[in-house]
Design a protein around this motif. Structure first.
Motif, short mmCIF file in Angstrom:
data_model
loop_
_atom_site.label_atom_id
_atom_site.label_comp_id
_atom_site.label_asym_id
_atom_site.label_seq_id
_atom_site.Cartn_x
_atom_site.Cartn_y
_atom_site.Cartn_z
N MET A 73 0.84 -1.17 0.00
CA MET A 73 0.00 0.00 0.00
C MET A 73 0.89 1.24 0.00
N ARG A 74 0.46 2.24 -0.74
CA ARG A 74 1.21 3.49 -0.84
C ARG A 74 1.04 4.31 0.43
N GLU A 75 2.15 4.87 0.88
CA GLU A 75 2.13 5.73 2.06
C GLU A 75 1.49 7.07 1.70
N LEU A 76 0.51 7.50 2.49
CA LEU A 76 -0.15 8.78 2.27
C LEU A 76 0.55 9.85 3.10
N LYS A 77 1.18 10.78 2.42
CA LYS A 77 1.79 11.90 3.12
C LYS A 77 1.80 13.11 2.21
N PHE A 78 1.93 14.26 2.84
CA PHE A 78 1.84 15.53 2.15
C PHE A 78 2.95 16.45 2.61
N LYS A 79 3.25 17.44 1.76
CA LYS A 79 4.00 18.61 2.19
C LYS A 79 3.14 19.81 1.81
N PHE A 80 3.34 20.93 2.50
CA PHE A 80 2.44 22.07 2.34
C PHE A 80 3.22 23.33 1.98
N TRP A 81 2.90 23.91 0.82
CA TRP A 81 3.51 25.16 0.38
C TRP A 81 2.72 26.32 0.95
N ASN A 82 3.43 27.26 1.60
CA ASN A 82 2.81 28.46 2.14
C ASN A 82 2.98 29.57 1.12
N LYS A 83 1.85 30.06 0.56
CA LYS A 83 1.89 31.07 -0.50
C LYS A 83 2.36 32.44 0.01
N ILE A 84 2.22 32.71 1.30
CA ILE A 84 2.65 33.99 1.86
C ILE A 84 4.13 33.95 2.23
N ALA A 85 4.53 32.91 2.94
CA ALA A 85 5.93 32.78 3.39
C ALA A 85 6.86 32.31 2.27
N HIS A 86 6.29 31.79 1.17
CA HIS A 86 7.07 31.27 0.04
C HIS A 86 8.05 30.19 0.47
N ARG A 87 7.52 29.25 1.22
CA ARG A 87 8.34 28.10 1.64
C ARG A 87 7.42 26.97 2.06
N PHE A 88 7.99 25.77 2.12
CA PHE A 88 7.24 24.62 2.60
C PHE A 88 7.21 24.67 4.11
N GLN A 89 6.06 24.35 4.67
CA GLN A 89 5.86 24.33 6.11
C GLN A 89 6.25 22.96 6.66
N ALA A 90 6.50 22.91 7.94
CA ALA A 90 6.78 21.63 8.60
C ALA A 90 5.57 20.72 8.44
N PRO A 91 5.72 19.54 7.84
CA PRO A 91 4.55 18.70 7.57
C PRO A 91 3.85 18.20 8.83
N ASN A 92 4.55 18.14 9.95
CA ASN A 92 3.91 17.65 11.17
C ASN A 92 3.02 18.70 11.83
N LYS A 93 2.97 19.90 11.27
CA LYS A 93 2.11 20.96 11.80
C LYS A 93 0.68 20.86 11.27
N TYR A 94 0.46 20.09 10.21
CA TYR A 94 -0.84 20.01 9.56
C TYR A 94 -1.29 18.57 9.42
N ALA A 95 -2.61 18.41 9.38
CA ALA A 95 -3.20 17.10 9.12
C ALA A 95 -4.44 17.31 8.26
N ILE A 96 -4.65 16.40 7.33
CA ILE A 96 -5.83 16.46 6.47
C ILE A 96 -6.83 15.43 6.99
N GLN A 97 -8.04 15.90 7.20
CA GLN A 97 -9.10 15.02 7.69
C GLN A 97 -9.74 14.27 6.53
N GLY A 98 -10.54 13.29 6.84
CA GLY A 98 -11.22 12.49 5.83
C GLY A 98 -12.19 13.29 4.97
N ASP A 99 -12.69 14.42 5.48
CA ASP A 99 -13.61 15.26 4.72
C ASP A 99 -12.90 16.27 3.83
#
Length: 139
Positions: free
Chosen positions: A1-27
């Motif tokens: 099974m493929r591992e589900l993970k993300f990284k998050f680009w911040n459009k204001i700071a112009h950088r990727f955020q720490a991925p452990n700061k965010y979580a995506i819910q099922g909705d």
């Protein structure tokens, strides 16, 4: 099974955020962790958000680097098939919502049959992403 993970680009700071700061819910909403309050904030939508989620494809390039949505890759046609000589292509990894899979296509390719289906390992190398390295698309 493929591992589900993300990284998050911040459009204001112009950088990727720490991925452990965010979580995506099922909705499809996301929550962010407030380190000062030591709690998760209320769920938010990515619509009109400063964050752009980039999902991990489950693929790695020839250097064993993970390939994410929005990555720019250099694909070297080896010359063993068409075309007969080795050719480098600069491609973007995108999510194809209508077919529910990741595709690799040229930046100016708006034709649905213009996608490249690739064997990543051995032929492709992540050279940047559309956020930090847009100049790579002008080549």
């Amino acid at each position: 099974m493929r591992e589900l993970k993300f990284k998050f680009w911040n459009k204001i700071a112009h950088r990727f955020q720490a991925p452990n700061k965010y979580a995506i819910q099922g909705d499809g909403l996301y929550v962010s962790y407030d380190y000062d309050m030591m709690a998760w904030d209320d769920p938010s939508s990515f619509d009109n958000s400063i964050l752009v989620p980039c999902q991990y494809t489950g693929l790695k390039d020839k250097n064993n680097e993970e390939v994410y949505e929005g990555d720019i890759i250099k694909y070297t046609f080896d010359g063993a098939s068409y075309p007969k000589e080795a050719v480098d292509k600069i491609l973007i990894c995108e999510w194809d919502q209508s077919n529910a899979w990741f595709v690799f296509k040229e930046h100016d390719d708006n034709i649905s049959d213009g996608y490249y289906w690739l064997e990543i390992k051995g032929y492709c190398e992540v050279i940047g992403n559309i956020f930090e390295n847009p100049e790579l698309l002008k080549q």
